[in-house]
Design a protein around this motif. Structure first.
Motif, short mmCIF file in Angstrom:
data_model
loop_
_atom_site.label_atom_id
_atom_site.label_comp_id
_atom_site.label_asym_id
_atom_site.label_seq_id
_atom_site.Cartn_x
_atom_site.Cartn_y
_atom_site.Cartn_z
N THR A 135 -45.15 -0.47 -13.13
CA THR A 135 -45.86 -0.53 -11.85
C THR A 135 -46.99 0.49 -11.85
OG1 THR A 135 -44.56 1.17 -10.72
CG2 THR A 135 -43.65 -1.05 -10.77
N GLY A 136 -47.68 0.55 -10.73
CA GLY A 136 -48.77 1.51 -10.59
C GLY A 136 -48.31 2.95 -10.51
N ARG A 137 -47.00 3.18 -10.50
CA ARG A 137 -46.49 4.55 -10.41
C ARG A 137 -46.29 5.19 -11.77
NH1 ARG A 137 -41.40 4.88 -6.55
NH2 ARG A 137 -41.51 7.02 -7.30
N ARG A 143 -39.66 3.59 -16.42
CA ARG A 143 -40.33 3.63 -15.13
C ARG A 143 -40.36 5.07 -14.65
NH1 ARG A 143 -35.73 1.01 -11.08
NH2 ARG A 143 -34.02 2.36 -11.74
N ASN A 144 -41.24 5.34 -13.70
CA ASN A 144 -41.37 6.67 -13.13
C ASN A 144 -40.48 6.77 -11.89
OD1 ASN A 144 -42.11 9.21 -12.36
ND2 ASN A 144 -44.29 8.76 -12.08
N SER A 149 -31.19 9.21 -12.05
CA SER A 149 -31.23 8.05 -12.94
C SER A 149 -29.95 7.23 -12.90
CB SER A 149 -31.49 8.52 -14.38
OG SER A 149 -32.75 9.13 -14.48
N SER A 150 -28.82 7.86 -12.56
CA SER A 150 -27.56 7.12 -12.55
C SER A 150 -27.37 6.32 -11.27
CB SER A 150 -26.39 8.10 -12.72
OG SER A 150 -26.38 9.06 -11.67
N SER A 151 -28.30 6.40 -10.33
CA SER A 151 -28.20 5.64 -9.09
C SER A 151 -29.15 4.46 -9.12
CB SER A 151 -28.54 6.53 -7.88
OG SER A 151 -29.93 6.81 -7.84
N PRO A 152 -28.85 3.38 -8.36
CA PRO A 152 -29.75 2.23 -8.33
C PRO A 152 -31.01 2.53 -7.53
CG PRO A 152 -27.98 1.92 -6.75
CD PRO A 152 -27.66 3.19 -7.51
N ARG A 154 -44.77 8.91 -16.08
CA ARG A 154 -43.52 8.29 -16.49
C ARG A 154 -42.87 9.01 -17.66
NH1 ARG A 154 -42.80 4.16 -20.32
NH2 ARG A 154 -45.06 3.94 -20.47
N GLY A 155 -43.65 9.72 -18.48
CA GLY A 155 -43.10 10.33 -19.67
C GLY A 155 -43.06 9.35 -20.83
N LEU A 156 -42.38 9.76 -21.91
CA LEU A 156 -42.39 8.97 -23.13
C LEU A 156 -41.10 8.20 -23.38
CD1 LEU A 156 -44.04 11.60 -25.51
CD2 LEU A 156 -45.15 9.80 -24.18
N ARG A 157 -40.05 8.48 -22.62
CA ARG A 157 -38.76 7.85 -22.89
C ARG A 157 -38.32 6.87 -21.79
NH1 ARG A 157 -35.78 10.62 -26.79
NH2 ARG A 157 -37.22 11.68 -28.21
N HIS A 158 -38.71 7.11 -20.56
CA HIS A 158 -38.25 6.27 -19.46
C HIS A 158 -39.11 5.01 -19.34
CE1 HIS A 158 -35.39 8.90 -17.03
NE2 HIS A 158 -35.65 9.58 -18.14
#
Length: 486
Positions: free
Chosen positions: A212-214, A236-237, A266-269, A230-234
């Motif tokens: 997305t735009g984020r 999405r941001n 990250s562990s939450s939806p 966003r970084g290099l591993r994820h």
């Protein structure tokens, strides 16, 4: 021969003696045929019922150039006392989480759940958050087929069979990229990760959320600037930021800057939605309260309560509750004060602007398992950070957070400098206030450029998490050397 291990959760490489993955923070399996690795959190400790009197060490140090420099915090260390209760800020149907509102129990084994029912942090495999209907807080693209323009066609003869729908052409994959983004497709119906088709922002084949735009966001004002990446591993941001500046001609608080940074758990939806809702709500309420003449501490308390209510309100159930951390700052240029509020492990720093200014210091104290173990005296900081539970949260904002207490503190710098709000995607690489100051000298003179530089440094260091940095220059010569706490 050196043994190279691979994390089964994120495929990151780990050394033979590691007990947890540096990339995602999850415990690593024991080596086959070998003895279990020594784990520092196996040390038995006595339970502690209250942390209100925990011993604290000094924060910040003297700068270069000779004599001691004034600090920003009391002599016994950084702020730890809870200031604002968020009890009741979540939905009325919420049941208190087990162990909520109490100090963590004795140190568990490394493969046990985090103390206090904490949420693990890290970039491990993301649970499929599913699809959700659009609402006022929707942050992902939603297909609106009914809104697409239709081309009028001539009416078919009476009794003629309906024409067959043409077969859908097979898409070429990988899709062509847009601009400088290697994953932003020119066709919004094509998945960026596999040869599948996209519906409601998710791939119907692999289930991954689409970019997305984020993924990279920059915010720039005359009084503050922020960058989130966003970084290099994820994929999405999950970070979010929001900045509000009170007008210079405001009769009550001219030029006051209000900023919030949130990091989705990250562990939450729908953690990206949680961070955005919380950051926008918090910053908006902060600015509204300040314009009405509220004290910065009162405004921060109101903003945190409203932000907690907002993120709890988007949960579909307690078993599927979006969650995030929260850190805010209110910089009053007239009084020369900085008021900070936080829940979780997103941080606020004071970056000194010169030898005559207050020394660089960390203004917050993490609501994390490792920090709790250090404060209780159960483990040294080095031992705690080697634990698999090091980054597990013991407090967060979300419908499942239970009864939590927020923290608020006010500091008054003696000279110019910069307030930095950031997520752990930055401070994991630069945890010390002085190292952040040295990494980008003169950050207050060019806050936008400095924020970009901090993001670049974190990316070069590995970029294993989302990264957000908001900088607020404080060009004041007013103030005193100590913090003001209730």
């Amino acid at each position: 021969m050196t043994t190279v291990r691979t994390c089964p959760a994120c495929s990151d490489r780990a050394a033979a003696g590691d007990v947890f993955c540096e990339g995602c923070g999850r415990p690593l399996p024991e080596r086959e045929g070998g003895a279990p690795a020594e784990r520092p959190d196996n040390v038995p400790t006595a339970p502690q019922q209250s942390m209100s009197g925990a011993t604290r060490g000094p924060v910040g140090g003297g700068g270069a150039g000779g004599g001691p420099r004034p600090g920003l915090v009391p002599a016994d260390g950084g702020p730890t006392a809870p200031q604002v209760s968020l009890n009741g800020a979540t939905r009325a149907t919420r049941a208190p989480a087990p162990g909520a509102g109490t100090a963590p129990p004795a140190a568990p084994a490394a493969d046990a759940p985090p103390a206090g029912g904490g949420r693990p942090r890290g970039g491990g495999p993301e649970a499929d958050p599913g699809r959700h209907g659009a609402d006022s807080f929707t942050t992902q693209p939603i297909r609106r087929d009914s809104l697409r323009p239709l081309t009028a066609a001539p009416p078919a003869p009476a009794g003629a069979p309906a024409p067959a729908a043409p077969p859908a052409p097979a898409p070429d994959w990988p899709p062509p990229a847009v601009g400088s983004s290697p994953v932003q497709s020119t066709n919004p119906e094509m998945c960026a990760w596999c040869p599948g088709r996209v519906g409601d922002g998710y791939c119907e084949k692999c289930g991954f959320l689409q970019p997305t735009g984020r993924d990279h966001v920059e915010v720039r004002t005359d009084a503050a600037a922020g960058v989130s990446d966003r970084g290099l591993r994820h994929r999405r941001n999950e970070d979010a930021m929001a900045i509000r500046v009170v007008a210079a001609d405001d009769p009550r608080a001219p030029g006051t800057v209000c900023a919030v940074v949130c990091d989705g758990v990250s562990s939450s939806p729908r953690s990206d939605e949680a961070s955005r809702v919380t950051a926008e709500t918090g910053a908006t309420v902060l600015a509204e309260q300040i314009r009405r003449g509220a004290d910065p501490r009162e405004a921060t308390a109101a903003a945190m309560t409203r932000a907690a209510e907002a993120v709890a309100g988007i949960a579909e159930s307690l078993d599927s509750a979006p969650a995030c951390t929260f850190v805010s700052a209110v910089v009053d240029p007239a009084a020369g004060t900085v008021t900070v509020g936080w829940v979780g492990d997103s941080r606020a720093y004071w970056l000194s602007g010169g030898p005559r200014s207050s020394a660089s210091a960390l203004l917050t104290r993490d609501d994390s398992w490792s920090e709790a173990m250090v404060q209780m005296g159960a483990l040294s900081r080095e031992e705690a950070m080697r634990s698999a539970n090091a980054h597990a949260l013991i407090a967060w904002m979300g419908a499942d957070s239970g009864e939590i207490d927020a923290h608020i503190t006010t500091v008054t710098p003696t000279g110019p400098g910069t307030v930095l709000l950031c997520s752990d995607g930055l401070w994991n690489y630069y945890p010390e206030a002085q190292s952040l100051t040295d990494a980008v000298p003169g950050a207050g003179a060019r806050p936008h450029e400095a924020a970009r530089t901090y993001i670049s440094l974190a990316l070069r260091a590995g970029g294993k998490d989302n990264i957000t940095a908001v900088l607020i220059p404080v060009p004041t010569e007013q103030g005193g050397p100590r913090a003001e706490q209730d």
